[in-house]
Design a protein around this motif. Structure first.
Motif, PDB file in Angstrom:
ATOM      1  N   GLU A 654     -44.456 -28.349  15.263  1.00 37.24           N
ATOM      2  CA  GLU A 654     -44.434 -28.752  13.924  1.00 37.24           C
ATOM      3  C   GLU A 654     -43.838 -27.900  12.770  1.00 37.24           C
ATOM      4  OE1 GLU A 654     -48.234 -31.719  14.163  1.00 37.24           O
ATOM      5  OE2 GLU A 654     -48.604 -29.755  13.712  1.00 37.24           O
ATOM      6  N   ILE A 655     -43.971 -26.613  13.010  1.00 33.41           N
ATOM      7  CA  ILE A 655     -43.445 -25.667  12.305  1.00 33.41           C
ATOM      8  C   ILE A 655     -41.939 -25.699  12.330  1.00 33.41           C
ATOM      9  CG2 ILE A 655     -43.220 -23.185  11.933  1.00 33.41           C
ATOM     10  CD1 ILE A 655     -46.316 -22.756  12.649  1.00 33.41           C
ATOM     11  N   LYS A 656     -41.495 -25.950  13.686  1.00 33.33           N
ATOM     12  CA  LYS A 656     -40.120 -25.973  13.779  1.00 33.33           C
ATOM     13  C   LYS A 656     -39.400 -27.122  13.187  1.00 33.33           C
ATOM     14  CE  LYS A 656     -38.783 -25.178  17.981  1.00 33.33           C
ATOM     15  NZ  LYS A 656     -38.617 -25.246  19.326  1.00 33.33           N
ATOM     16  N   GLU A 657     -40.294 -28.187  13.027  1.00 37.37           N
ATOM     17  CA  GLU A 657     -39.749 -29.255  12.589  1.00 37.37           C
ATOM     18  C   GLU A 657     -39.644 -29.320  11.066  1.00 37.37           C
ATOM     19  OE1 GLU A 657     -40.668 -34.160  12.284  1.00 37.37           O
ATOM     20  OE2 GLU A 657     -41.865 -33.040  13.776  1.00 37.37           O
ATOM     21  N   VAL A 658     -40.550 -28.811  10.466  1.00 37.55           N
ATOM     22  CA  VAL A 658     -40.874 -28.636   9.057  1.00 37.55           C
ATOM     23  C   VAL A 658     -39.510 -27.580   8.644  1.00 37.55           C
ATOM     24  CG1 VAL A 658     -42.110 -27.319   7.431  1.00 37.55           C
ATOM     25  CG2 VAL A 658     -42.938 -29.001   8.736  1.00 37.55           C
ATOM     26  N   LEU A 659     -39.171 -26.465   9.277  1.00 32.95           N
ATOM     27  CA  LEU A 659     -38.234 -25.683   8.775  1.00 32.95           C
ATOM     28  C   LEU A 659     -37.046 -26.433   9.007  1.00 32.95           C
ATOM     29  CD1 LEU A 659     -39.652 -22.108  10.139  1.00 32.95           C
ATOM     30  CD2 LEU A 659     -39.458 -22.947   7.656  1.00 32.95           C
ATOM     31  N   TYR A 660     -36.611 -26.962   9.814  1.00 34.33           N
ATOM     32  CA  TYR A 660     -35.485 -27.653  10.024  1.00 34.33           C
ATOM     33  C   TYR A 660     -35.082 -28.564   9.083  1.00 34.33           C
ATOM     34  CZ  TYR A 660     -31.560 -29.192  12.727  1.00 34.33           C
ATOM     35  OH  TYR A 660     -29.941 -29.460  13.484  1.00 34.33           O
ATOM     36  N   PHE A 664     -32.243 -28.919   5.674  1.00 33.11           N
ATOM     37  CA  PHE A 664     -31.449 -29.828   5.127  1.00 33.11           C
ATOM     38  C   PHE A 664     -31.586 -30.326   3.798  1.00 33.11           C
ATOM     39  CE2 PHE A 664     -30.906 -30.235   9.690  1.00 33.11           C
ATOM     40  CZ  PHE A 664     -29.717 -30.693   9.829  1.00 33.11           C
ATOM     41  N   ILE A 665     -32.977 -30.072   3.313  1.00 29.52           N
ATOM     42  CA  ILE A 665     -33.350 -30.660   1.844  1.00 29.52           C
ATOM     43  C   ILE A 665     -32.639 -29.560   0.885  1.00 29.52           C
ATOM     44  CG2 ILE A 665     -35.242 -30.850   0.180  1.00 29.52           C
ATOM     45  CD1 ILE A 665     -36.995 -31.769   2.539  1.00 29.52           C
ATOM     46  N   ALA A 666     -32.805 -28.489   1.396  1.00 31.65           N
ATOM     47  CA  ALA A 666     -31.993 -27.326   0.569  1.00 31.65           C
ATOM     48  C   ALA A 666     -30.552 -27.424   0.314  1.00 31.65           C
ATOM     49  CB  ALA A 666     -32.598 -25.984   1.002  1.00 31.65           C
ATOM     50  N   ALA A 667     -30.103 -27.599   1.562  1.00 34.17           N
ATOM     51  CA  ALA A 667     -28.586 -27.744   1.596  1.00 34.17           C
ATOM     52  C   ALA A 667     -28.125 -29.049   1.086  1.00 34.17           C
ATOM     53  CB  ALA A 667     -28.284 -28.318   3.073  1.00 34.17           C
TER      54      ALA A 667
END
Length: 702
Positions: A654-660, A664-667
C-alpha cells in the motif's frame, strides 16, 4: 586388344601411393571392358578379348598386394578395392560398383554406355548392360545368378537403384553410386551441407573440457572393448558379431558427445544424426540421406549417434535402427530418461547408460576448467556456482562463454560473479515458460523490510542452496538423504506484507529464475487432471535451476476436510499428491498464503522453513516510505514522511501504491512531491477498501 595399351608390365610390383591412384587404375581396367564390349559388337570373339582383361587384372591384383597395410583413410585415402572388401563385393557385384563409380568420376562414360545400348534409360547403366559387358571376361561355364546379386545390392547403401519404367524386369533396373561414396573416393572428406544440417562430425579431444561421469566413462569404455574383442573372435570364426544399440539417456545438453568420445577413445570420429529433422523429409530423400550416413560411418569408421527428442514414433525409430544395424555393428541413440527402446532385430542387445546432472564436485571441476579460459575478477569462485546450480556440462560451457558477452555489454574486460549469474539466468530456458509466469528479479535485500528473525530464516535458505554440495557430498549427507534434498519455504501473513518481494529477493540472491504458479489455474474439475497439471510443473522444474513460487497457495493447500463426499476425497488426493511432489522435488519451492491458520499441520511439517511476515509498525512503515521513494524524485522541503508512517496503518504494498500515485499527482501539477500529494493518494487508496477519510484525518497536510 592389347592390355599393354592400358597397363605397363613394370607397374606390377609398385604399390599404390594413394587410394585415388588405386581407383584410377581400376577405372583404366574398366576402360578396357568398354573397348572389349565395343569390339565384340564388331564381331571379335570373347576368347580373344578375355586374355588381355585377365592379364591387366593380374597386374592390378599384384599392386593391391604390394599396397597391403596402407591406411584406408587419412593421407592414403579410400580406394575402390577397400570399399569392395568392406562390403563383400566380388566378381560381378564389384564390377557393378566399378561401373557405378565410373560415371560419377568421369562423365564421358555415359557416352560410352549410349554407344553400347540404344535402350539405356536416362543414360544410367542397367544390370542387363552390366551383365552384357562383364560377360566378356566370364568363363563360358560361369552362369550368373544376376537376379540374386541385383536383389542383394538393393539393400547395399553404396547403390541407388531405380526400377525400370517399362516393367521389363529387375535386369533393366538402373543403378548409380552413392554420393558420399564417390566424394570419399575422390578424397573429399568434408561433411556435405545436407548431413551437417542434421548433425555434425566431431573428432579429437576438446582440451578445455573436463571429464565428467568418470565412472560411467570407464564402464562404457570397458563395454566397447569387450564388444570389439568379441567381434574379433567371431570374425576369426567367420561369424557375425551381435548388433548393439547403446542408449544414452539424458538431456541434449548432458555432454553426450564428450562422454561418448572418451568412452570409445578420443581418436575416433563421431557422426551425429537428428532423427526429428530426418523425419521431416519425404521418403525418397529420407532413404538417400540415411544411406549417405551409413556409407560415411562405415567407410570412415565413425561412431554413429542418433539424437531423438523423446516424442518420436517407436515404430519409426525401430525401422531406422533396423536399417542401420544391417550395415553397422553398433549405434548410439541419445534419448530422454523415459524413452524405452525395443530390440529392432532378433540378434541384438541394448546397453543403457543414464547421464543425470553431474555431481557437485564434477560441476565444480567443469566451472574451474571453463573459467580458466577467461579473465575473471576475484569474486568468481567455481565452488559457489557449482553449489548454487545443477547444470549439465554443455550448459556450463555455454554460460561461461556467455558471461564474456555480459561483461562486454557493460564495457568490462574482466568477468565478475554477477556477469556469470546473469549468463546463467539468461540461459535458463524451461518448459515452465509455457506453463507459468517468469517473474522479474529487480529487488535486493535493501528493498525488503522484515523482522530480523525472519530475515535470518531467509538467509539460512539461501545458504542451504549455496552450500548443498558441501553438506551433501563432502559431509556425506547424500547417503543419508537419498532423495528429496530440495528446499521449501512457506511465507505467510496479511496481504501486502512483502511475500512476493521476499521470494524475488531470495531468487535474485540465489541467482535462479523465479516462476509464479497459479494454483487456481491448475485445479481441474475432472478427476486426475489436477494431478497431471501439477506433474507437468514439477517435471519442467526437475533440472533444479528454477524456483517455483506458489502464490495464494491456500486455493489448494488449505486444511484437508473430512471425507463426506467424493469431491472431498478428490480434493484430499490432490493435496496429498502435491505434498509428495514438493517433498520429492530436488529444487526450490516457495509458497505464499494469507490464511496460514487453515493449513493442514501434516503439510506444514513437510515444508522446510516458514516465515511470518507481519504488517509493519510505525518504524518499519517509515523505513518503507524512505526506501521506496527514489532518490531522484524532487521533494518539497516540508515533506514529512514520518507523519504518514505514524498516522496510517499501511502495508508495504500500500505504501508503494501511495507513493507511486502521489508522484503522478505532483507531476500533473508540475510540483515537487509534497505532503498534500501523499494525502490525496492515501485517500484514493483507502477509499477502494471502503474507508472514507475526512480532511481532518490528514491534519494540516490535507
Amino acid at each position: 586388344m592389347n592390355y599393354l595399351d592400358y597397363f605397363d608390365e613394370k607397374e606390377r610390383d609398385i604399390p599404390f601411393t594413394s587410394g585415388l591412384e588405386s581407383t584410377a587404375a581400376y577405372l583404366r581396367w574398366y576402360d578396357m571392358f568398354l573397348q572389349a564390349a565395343a569390339e565384340r559388337q564388331n564381331g571379335v570373339e570373347d576368347s580373344k578379348l578375355r586374355a588381355p582383361l585377365q592379364a591387366a587384372a593380374g597386374i592390378l591384383g599384384s599392386r593391391v598386394m604390394a599396397s597391403e597395410g596402407r591406411q584406408t583413410t587419412g593421407e592414403f585415402g579410400l580406394s575402390i578395392v577397400n570399399v569392395a572388401a568392406e562390403y563383400g563385393l566380388y566378381d560381378f557385384s564389384f564390377f557393378c560398383l566399378l561401373m557405378a563409380v565410373a560415371q560419377e568420376m568421369d562423365g564421358h562414360y555415359i557416352l560410352g554406355y549410349s554407344a553400347l545400348s540404344e535402350d539405356l534409360p536416362s543414360k544410367v547403366p542397367t544390370f542387363a548392360l552390366a551383365q552384357d559387358i562383364y560377360s566378356v571376361i566370364a568363363d563360358g561355364e560361369n552362369v550368373f545368378d544376376i537376379g540374386r546379386i541385383r536383389n542383394a545390392l538393393e539393400y547395399c547403401p553404396l547403390f541407388t537403384i531405380t526400377r525400370s519404367v517399362k516393367g521389363q524386369g529387375s535386369l533393366f533396373d538402373s543403378f548409380e553410386a552413392n554420393r558420399q561414396l564417390t566424394a570419399l573416393l575422390k578424397g573429399d572428406y568434408v561433411l556435405p551441407n545436407e548431413l551437417s544440417m542434421l548433425g555434425g562430425e566431431y573428432s579429437g579431444e576438446d582440451a578445455s573440457k573436463a571429464i565428467v561421469y568418470k565412472e560411467k566413462v570407464a564402464a562404457l569404455s570397458n563395454f566397447i572393448k569387450a564388444l570389439d574383442l568379441e567381434a574379433q573372435k567371431k570374425m576369426e570364426k567367420s561369424e557375425l558379431p551381435m548388433d548393439t544399440v547403446i542408449q544414452i539417456a539424458g538431456k541434449r545438453d548432458c555432454g553426450y558427445l564428450d562422454f561418448i568420445r572418451h568412452g570409445i577413445g578420443i581418436d575416433k570420429n563421431i557422426l551425429t544424426m537428428d532423427f526429428t529433422l530426418l523425419q521431416a523429409m519425404d521418403s525418397e530423400k529420407y532413404r538417400q540421406v540415411v544411406d549417405d550416413y551409413l556409407v560415411r560411418a562405415r567407410l570412415l569408421k565413425d561412431e554413429l549417434v542418433i539424437l531423438t527428442g523423446g516424442s518420436e514414433d517407436e515404430t519409426a525409430i525401430n525401422l531406422l535402427l533396423k536399417r542401420i544395424l544391417g550395415q553397422l555393428d553398433r549405434v548410439f541413440v541419445v534419448t530422454d530418461e523415459n524413452t524405452i527402446l525395443r530390440l529392432p532385430v532378433g540378434d541384438c542387445q541394448i546397453y543403457k547408460i543414464s547421464l543425470p546432472v553431474p555431481s557437485g564436485s564434477e560441476q565444480q571441476d567443469l566451472w574451474k576448467k571453463e573459467l580458466s579460459q577467461i579473465k575473471t575478477s576475484k569474486d568468481v569462485d567455481p565452488k559457489d556456482f557449482a553449489g548454487r546450480y545443477r547444470l549439465r556440462p554443455d550448459v556450463i560451457t555455454r554460460c561461461a562463454r556467455l558471461s564474456l558477452n555480459e561483461a562486454s555489454s557493460k564495457g568490462k574486460k574482466t568477468v565478475s560473479a554477477e556477469d556469470i549469474t546473469g549468463a546463467v539466468l539468461a540461459n535458463t530456458t524451461s518448459v515452465l515458460d509455457s506453463l507459468c509466469d517468469r517473474m522479474p528479479l529487480s529487488f535486493t535485500w535493501d528493498d525488503l523490510v522484515v523482522d530480523e528473525k525472519q530475515r535470518k530464516i531467509m538467509d539460512t535458505l539461501v545458504s542451504r542452496v549455496r552450500n548443498r554440495n558441501l553438506v551433501d557430498e563432502e559431509w556425506g549427507f547424500n547417503k543419508k538423504v537419498p532423495y528429496g534434498r530440495g528446499v521449501s519455504m512457506i511465507m505467510y501473513g496479511p496481504p501486502g506484507t512483502g511475500k512476493t518481494m521476499a521470494a524475488q529477493v531470495m531468487a535474485k540472491e540465489i541467482g535462479m529464475a523465479l516462476y509464479r504458479v497459479d494454483l487456481s489455474q491448475l485445479v481441474d474439475k475432472y478427476i486426475g487432471e489436477t494431478e497431471k497439471n501439477i506433474g507437468k510443473i514439477f517435471d519442467a522444474a526437475s533440472d533444479g535451476n528454477v524456483i517455483l513460487f506458489f502464490d495464494e497457495a491456500d486455493s489448494l493447500f488449505s486444511k484437508r476436510t473430512e471425507v463426506s463426499s467424493s469431491n472431498d476425497k478428490h480434493a484430499n488426493t490432490e493435496v496429498a499428491y502435491l505434498l509428495q511432489k514438493i517433498e520429492q522435488h530436488d529444487g526450490i519451492s516457495f509458497l505464499a498464503t494469507n490464511r496460514f491458520g487453515d493449513f493442514d499441520k501434516a503439510f506444514v511439517r513437510r515444508i522446510t522453513y516458514a516465515v511470518h511476515l507481519e504488517r509493519p509498525d510505525e518504524a518499519k512503515r517509515l523505513e518503507l516510505f524512505e526506501k521506496i521513494l527514489p532518490d531522484k524524485t524532487p521533494r518539497d522541503k516540508d515533506l514529512n514522511l514520518k507523519y504518514f508512517a505514524d498516522t496510517f496503518d499501511l502495508s508495504g504494498s500500500e505504501i508503494k501504491e501511495v507513493l507511486y500515485s502521489a508522484a503522478f499527482i505532483a507531476a500533473r501539477e508540475g510540483a515537487d512531491l509534497g505532503n498534500r500529494h501523499i494525502s490525496e493518494a492515501i485517500r484514493y487508496q483507502q477509499e477502494k477498501t471502503g474507508k472514507v477519510f475526512q480532511g481532518a484525518d490528514f491534519g494540516s497536510y490535507y
